[in-house]
Write a protein that holds these residues in place. Structure first.
Motif, PDB file in Angstrom:
ATOM      1  N   UNK A  39       0.869  -1.182   0.000  1.00 51.49           N
ATOM      2  CA  UNK A  39       0.000   0.000   0.000  1.00 51.49           C
ATOM      3  C   UNK A  39       0.906   1.232   0.000  1.00 51.49           C
ATOM      4  N   UNK A  40       0.805   2.034  -1.031  1.00 55.09           N
ATOM      5  CA  UNK A  40       1.669   3.202  -1.147  1.00 55.09           C
ATOM      6  C   UNK A  40       1.139   4.389  -0.357  1.00 55.09           C
ATOM      7  N   UNK A  41      -0.174   4.581  -0.360  1.00 54.71           N
ATOM      8  CA  UNK A  41      -0.739   5.737   0.330  1.00 54.71           C
ATOM      9  C   UNK A  41      -2.215   5.517   0.612  1.00 54.71           C
ATOM     10  N   UNK A  42      -2.669   6.000   1.756  1.00 55.09           N
ATOM     11  CA  UNK A  42      -4.091   5.974   2.122  1.00 55.09           C
ATOM     12  C   UNK A  42      -4.558   7.419   2.228  1.00 55.09           C
ATOM     13  N   UNK A  43      -5.626   7.747   1.518  1.00 50.39           N
ATOM     14  CA  UNK A  43      -6.093   9.131   1.465  1.00 50.39           C
ATOM     15  C   UNK A  43      -7.544   9.236   1.935  1.00 50.39           C
ATOM     16  N   UNK A  44      -7.878  10.360   2.523  1.00 49.92           N
ATOM     17  CA  UNK A  44      -9.279  10.655   2.825  1.00 49.92           C
ATOM     18  C   UNK A  44     -10.043  10.859   1.526  1.00 49.92           C
ATOM     19  N   UNK A  45     -11.316  10.453   1.472  1.00 50.65           N
ATOM     20  CA  UNK A  45     -12.096  10.723   0.257  1.00 50.65           C
ATOM     21  C   UNK A  45     -12.280  12.220   0.066  1.00 50.65           C
ATOM     22  N   UNK A  46     -12.405  12.690  -1.172  1.00 55.64           N
ATOM     23  CA  UNK A  46     -12.582  14.134  -1.395  1.00 55.64           C
ATOM     24  C   UNK A  46     -13.885  14.638  -0.795  1.00 55.64           C
ATOM     25  N   UNK A  47     -13.857  15.868  -0.312  1.00 54.48           N
ATOM     26  CA  UNK A  47     -15.066  16.471   0.234  1.00 54.48           C
ATOM     27  C   UNK A  47     -16.083  16.680  -0.883  1.00 54.48           C
ATOM     28  N   UNK A  48     -17.319  16.316  -0.578  1.00 57.06           N
ATOM     29  CA  UNK A  48     -18.371  16.474  -1.587  1.00 57.06           C
ATOM     30  C   UNK A  48     -18.795  17.936  -1.669  1.00 57.06           C
ATOM     31  N   UNK A  49     -18.905  18.435  -2.893  1.00 58.52           N
ATOM     32  CA  UNK A  49     -19.313  19.819  -3.078  1.00 58.52           C
ATOM     33  C   UNK A  49     -20.807  19.981  -2.823  1.00 58.52           C
ATOM     34  N   UNK A  50     -21.177  21.170  -2.372  1.00 60.26           N
ATOM     35  CA  UNK A  50     -22.592  21.451  -2.119  1.00 60.26           C
ATOM     36  C   UNK A  50     -23.363  21.485  -3.431  1.00 60.26           C
ATOM     37  N   UNK A  51     -24.621  21.051  -3.392  1.00 60.25           N
ATOM     38  CA  UNK A  51     -25.472  21.074  -4.571  1.00 60.25           C
ATOM     39  C   UNK A  51     -26.015  22.473  -4.845  1.00 60.25           C
ATOM     40  N   UNK A  52     -26.679  22.601  -5.978  1.00 61.58           N
ATOM     41  CA  UNK A  52     -27.284  23.882  -6.369  1.00 61.58           C
ATOM     42  C   UNK A  52     -28.764  23.681  -6.640  1.00 61.58           C
ATOM     43  N   UNK A  53     -29.604  24.541  -6.065  1.00 58.13           N
ATOM     44  CA  UNK A  53     -31.040  24.465  -6.316  1.00 58.13           C
ATOM     45  C   UNK A  53     -31.376  25.272  -7.573  1.00 58.13           C
ATOM     46  N   UNK A  54     -32.290  24.752  -8.377  1.00 56.83           N
ATOM     47  CA  UNK A  54     -32.751  25.467  -9.567  1.00 56.83           C
ATOM     48  C   UNK A  54     -34.262  25.635  -9.500  1.00 56.83           C
ATOM     49  N   UNK A  55     -34.785  26.671 -10.168  1.00 53.45           N
ATOM     50  CA  UNK A  55     -36.211  26.986 -10.088  1.00 53.45           C
ATOM     51  C   UNK A  55     -37.025  26.404 -11.233  1.00 53.45           C
ATOM     52  N   UNK A  56     -36.340  26.006 -12.313  1.00 56.90           N
ATOM     53  CA  UNK A  56     -37.101  25.510 -13.460  1.00 56.90           C
ATOM     54  C   UNK A  56     -36.242  24.546 -14.271  1.00 56.90           C
TER      55      UNK A  56
END
Length: 254
Positions: free
Chosen positions: A223-240
């Motif tokens: 095992x070369x490296x263990x990494x934290x999973x990437x932070x999930x980006x916030x979603x965007x609300x749409x009106x239509x």
């Protein structure tokens, strides 16, 4: 047919603990972290005990490979109702790089030694999610395998296993001896009662080493490296719908 069952019991970080990666990225923090039996292995132990209660199984042997603290996990299995335990001692440094193939080889030696004809393992361990040990054990033994079992029944000296597949449920029948891996819906494990916890302290636990069994546990990959999973980006609300299409085009999806 006298059925002798072996169950695997892996000691893992408790499922409720938040995993933290070590600062040097070589693995995850295990010091001063709560450990318990792998949940899928608990299900395997419970199923073996139920087979014994139905007079199908004659004896149940629990096996764990790892450092001395694995004995706590084996005592839990004994308190649940397992008859005997075998602890294959692997020092902490070797254990950190212990891989499924080495575990399968160790299990095979114990299976041969104990004259086992039914192996029930958890389908995977929640620490590495490898889902390999059961299949490798069956391959090394040359035995039939029934993975992802959600129901096990002995029919005319054969195992009828309902297994979970992508399209639903599949029912197969395999010859004995066999290797079965337990899925989540196979059963709900029992809690060990205080009297049984006390009795478990007197049940036999044999201690072996990998060298006693003639198995080389050296890793085959690094095992070369263990990494934290990437932070999930916030979603965007749409009106239509028009806004949605515009956003998708902006992101290059459309």
């Amino acid at each position: 047919m006298a059925v002798r069952v072996l169950v695997g019991c892996k000691r893992v970080i408790d499922y409720a603990v938040k995993i933290r990666v070590k600062p040097d990225r070589t693995g995850v923090e295990t010091q001063n972290v709560k450990h318990s039996m792998n949940p899928f292995d608990e299900i395997a132990v419970e199923e073996a005990i139920r087979l014994k209660e139905k007079k199908v199984a004659e004896e149940i042997v629990a096996v764990s490979c790892g450092p001395e603290k694995c004995q706590e996990t084996l005592r839990t299995a004994l308190a649940m109702g397992v008859d005997r335990a075998v602890h294959v001692q692997v020092d902490q440094k070797e254990y950190e790089s212990l891989q499924p193939l080495a575990v399968a080889k160790l299990l095979c030696k114990v299976i041969e030694k104990e004259k086992i004809n039914l192996v029930i393992l958890g389908k995977q361990a929640i620490d590495d999610d490898a889902n390999q040990t059961g299949q490798m054990t069956a391959a090394l033994l040359g035995w039939p395998q029934a993975t992802f079992a959600s129901q096990i029944t002995l029919v005319d000296d054969k195992l009828e296993v309902v297994r979970e597949v992508d399209g639903g449920l599949e029912t197969i029948r395999v010859n004995m001896p066999a290797v079965v891996t337990a899925d989540l819906r196979l059963n709900e494990p029992r809690y060990a009662t205080l009297p049984n916890i006390m009795k478990a302290k007197k049940k036999p636990m044999q201690k072996l080493t990998a060298s006693d069994l003639g198995v080389d546990v050296s890793p085959h990959y690094e095992v070369l490296s263990v990494e934290d999973p990437p932070q999930r980006e916030a979603g965007t609300k749409v009106d239509s719908v028009d806004d949605l299409v515009a956003k998708l085009k902006e992101k290059g999806v459309l």
